[in-house]
Design a protein around this motif. Structure first.
Motif, PDB file in Angstrom:
ATOM      1  N   ILE A  99       1.837   4.476  11.122  1.00 38.22           N
ATOM      2  CA  ILE A  99       2.168   5.896  10.999  1.00 38.22           C
ATOM      3  C   ILE A  99       3.675   6.078  11.138  1.00 38.22           C
ATOM      4  N   ALA A 100       4.221   6.838  10.218  1.00 38.06           N
ATOM      5  CA  ALA A 100       5.641   7.188  10.272  1.00 38.06           C
ATOM      6  C   ALA A 100       5.875   8.314   9.276  1.00 38.06           C
ATOM      7  N   PRO A 101       6.910   9.087   9.486  1.00 38.14           N
ATOM      8  CA  PRO A 101       7.263  10.082   8.458  1.00 38.14           C
ATOM      9  C   PRO A 101       7.543   9.353   7.136  1.00 38.14           C
ATOM     10  N   LEU A 102       7.225   9.976   6.050  1.00 38.98           N
ATOM     11  CA  LEU A 102       7.358   9.352   4.731  1.00 38.98           C
ATOM     12  C   LEU A 102       8.727   8.706   4.530  1.00 38.98           C
ATOM     13  N   GLU A 103       9.775   9.410   4.887  1.00 34.73           N
ATOM     14  CA  GLU A 103      11.113   8.875   4.642  1.00 34.73           C
ATOM     15  C   GLU A 103      11.440   7.654   5.511  1.00 34.73           C
ATOM     16  N   ASP A 104      10.670   7.450   6.594  1.00 34.82           N
ATOM     17  CA  ASP A 104      10.893   6.309   7.483  1.00 34.82           C
ATOM     18  C   ASP A 104       9.855   5.205   7.325  1.00 34.82           C
ATOM     19  N   PHE A 105       8.830   5.468   6.529  1.00 35.40           N
ATOM     20  CA  PHE A 105       7.730   4.507   6.388  1.00 35.40           C
ATOM     21  C   PHE A 105       8.233   3.277   5.644  1.00 35.40           C
ATOM     22  N   LYS A 106       8.054   2.117   6.251  1.00 35.29           N
ATOM     23  CA  LYS A 106       8.559   0.871   5.675  1.00 35.29           C
ATOM     24  C   LYS A 106       7.606   0.350   4.597  1.00 35.29           C
ATOM     25  N   LEU A 107       8.180  -0.157   3.543  1.00 30.07           N
ATOM     26  CA  LEU A 107       7.388  -0.730   2.464  1.00 30.07           C
ATOM     27  C   LEU A 107       6.519  -1.876   2.969  1.00 30.07           C
ATOM     28  N   GLU A 108       7.018  -2.663   3.904  1.00 36.85           N
ATOM     29  CA  GLU A 108       6.248  -3.778   4.470  1.00 36.85           C
ATOM     30  C   GLU A 108       4.981  -3.268   5.162  1.00 36.85           C
ATOM     31  N   ASP A 109       5.092  -2.128   5.865  1.00 34.26           N
ATOM     32  CA  ASP A 109       3.920  -1.548   6.529  1.00 34.26           C
ATOM     33  C   ASP A 109       2.916  -1.038   5.504  1.00 34.26           C
ATOM     34  N   PHE A 110       3.424  -0.433   4.422  1.00 34.43           N
ATOM     35  CA  PHE A 110       2.560   0.042   3.351  1.00 34.43           C
ATOM     36  C   PHE A 110       1.823  -1.133   2.700  1.00 34.43           C
ATOM     37  N   ASP A 111       2.549  -2.201   2.403  1.00 36.29           N
ATOM     38  CA  ASP A 111       1.950  -3.384   1.784  1.00 36.29           C
ATOM     39  C   ASP A 111       0.886  -4.007   2.690  1.00 36.29           C
ATOM     40  N   GLN A 112       1.179  -4.087   3.990  1.00 33.68           N
ATOM     41  CA  GLN A 112       0.198  -4.661   4.925  1.00 33.68           C
ATOM     42  C   GLN A 112      -1.054  -3.787   5.009  1.00 33.68           C
ATOM     43  N   THR A 113      -0.871  -2.481   5.025  1.00 34.67           N
ATOM     44  CA  THR A 113      -2.010  -1.558   5.078  1.00 34.67           C
ATOM     45  C   THR A 113      -2.915  -1.757   3.864  1.00 34.67           C
ATOM     46  N   LEU A 114      -2.320  -1.827   2.687  1.00 35.13           N
ATOM     47  CA  LEU A 114      -3.112  -2.059   1.475  1.00 35.13           C
ATOM     48  C   LEU A 114      -3.780  -3.432   1.497  1.00 35.13           C
ATOM     49  N   ALA A 115      -3.054  -4.444   1.942  1.00 32.14           N
ATOM     50  CA  ALA A 115      -3.592  -5.808   1.964  1.00 32.14           C
ATOM     51  C   ALA A 115      -4.816  -5.905   2.864  1.00 32.14           C
ATOM     52  N   ILE A 116      -4.752  -5.275   4.019  1.00 31.21           N
ATOM     53  CA  ILE A 116      -5.862  -5.388   4.974  1.00 31.21           C
ATOM     54  C   ILE A 116      -6.952  -4.353   4.713  1.00 31.21           C
ATOM     55  N   ASN A 117      -6.573  -3.104   4.494  1.00 36.99           N
ATOM     56  CA  ASN A 117      -7.568  -2.036   4.389  1.00 36.99           C
ATOM     57  C   ASN A 117      -8.230  -1.930   3.022  1.00 36.99           C
ATOM     58  N   VAL A 118      -7.589  -2.461   1.989  1.00 37.42           N
ATOM     59  CA  VAL A 118      -8.149  -2.340   0.639  1.00 37.42           C
ATOM     60  C   VAL A 118      -8.388  -3.712   0.008  1.00 37.42           C
ATOM     61  N   ARG A 119      -7.335  -4.494  -0.123  1.00 37.80           N
ATOM     62  CA  ARG A 119      -7.430  -5.781  -0.819  1.00 37.80           C
ATOM     63  C   ARG A 119      -8.424  -6.725  -0.146  1.00 37.80           C
ATOM     64  N   SER A 120      -8.417  -6.782   1.184  1.00 38.97           N
ATOM     65  CA  SER A 120      -9.316  -7.708   1.882  1.00 38.97           C
ATOM     66  C   SER A 120     -10.784  -7.336   1.679  1.00 38.97           C
ATOM     67  N   VAL A 121     -11.058  -6.047   1.550  1.00 41.50           N
ATOM     68  CA  VAL A 121     -12.433  -5.597   1.298  1.00 41.50           C
ATOM     69  C   VAL A 121     -12.895  -6.135  -0.056  1.00 41.50           C
ATOM     70  N   PHE A 122     -12.043  -6.018  -1.062  1.00 38.83           N
ATOM     71  CA  PHE A 122     -12.365  -6.533  -2.387  1.00 38.83           C
ATOM     72  C   PHE A 122     -12.589  -8.040  -2.350  1.00 38.83           C
ATOM     73  N   ILE A 123     -11.666  -8.772  -1.746  1.00 42.82           N
ATOM     74  CA  ILE A 123     -11.747 -10.237  -1.718  1.00 42.82           C
ATOM     75  C   ILE A 123     -12.988 -10.698  -0.965  1.00 42.82           C
ATOM     76  N   ALA A 124     -13.224 -10.138   0.215  1.00 40.53           N
ATOM     77  CA  ALA A 124     -14.392 -10.539   1.012  1.00 40.53           C
ATOM     78  C   ALA A 124     -15.691 -10.205   0.282  1.00 40.53           C
ATOM     79  N   SER A 125     -15.751  -9.037  -0.322  1.00 42.62           N
ATOM     80  CA  SER A 125     -16.964  -8.630  -1.045  1.00 42.62           C
ATOM     81  C   SER A 125     -17.208  -9.525  -2.255  1.00 42.62           C
ATOM     82  N   GLN A 126     -16.142  -9.833  -2.994  1.00 42.88           N
ATOM     83  CA  GLN A 126     -16.259 -10.700  -4.159  1.00 42.88           C
ATOM     84  C   GLN A 126     -16.736 -12.095  -3.755  1.00 42.88           C
ATOM     85  N   GLU A 127     -16.156 -12.623  -2.689  1.00 45.66           N
ATOM     86  CA  GLU A 127     -16.528 -13.970  -2.233  1.00 45.66           C
ATOM     87  C   GLU A 127     -17.943 -13.992  -1.660  1.00 45.66           C
TER      88      GLU A 127
END
Length: 133
Positions: A99-127
């Motif tokens: 969590i951070a204000p939009l202007e302070d939100f780090k791209l690395e945090d955004f990428d990690q959020t997508l990787a764990i909360n979205v991408r991992s669901v797809f990968i685990a479900s597919q496997e």
């Protein structure tokens, strides 16, 4: 009183060593399922949970696997099938919250959020689908 209606079933819970994930692991084990679960950093809690289930006659396997790592997710699925011979239930519980204000939100945090909360669901479900009927 919990029934054993999941006896003979095998479950994999992503993010299962603490909090909601640990509660899911305990519940599925109490209902008779063999449970494998992933953890990233809390090895002691994961081992304690695994030992509490096996100490009560259940089957459990703690697997160190970072949900942001596709290879680790695939390994967790294959380790579950190797240990218990099958996979019937997948619970995609791993998640992060940055969590951070939009202007302070780090791209690395955004990428990690997508990787764990979205991408991992797809990968685990597919496997997992490769092993489920």
């Amino acid at each position: 009183m919990t029934t054993q209606h999941l006896s003979g079933k095998v479950a994999l819970i992503q993010g299962g060593s603490r909090g909601i994930g640990a509660a899911i692991v305990k519940r599925l084990a109490a209902e008779g399922a063999a449970v494998a679960f992933t953890y990233v950093s809390s090895a002691a809690k994961a081992k304690e949970l695994q030992n509490s289930i096996t100490g009560n006659g259940g089957k459990a396997l703690a697997i160190k696997a970072d949900s942001a790592d596709a290879g680790a997710i695939r390994h967790a699925v294959s380790a579950t099938v190797e240990a218990f011979g099958r996979l019937d239930i997948l619970v995609n519980n791993a998640g992060v919250l940055a969590i951070a204000p939009l202007e302070d939100f780090k791209l690395e945090d955004f990428d990690q959020t997508l990787a764990i909360n979205v991408r991992s669901v797809f990968i685990a479900s597919q496997e997992a689908a490769k092993h489920m009927g």
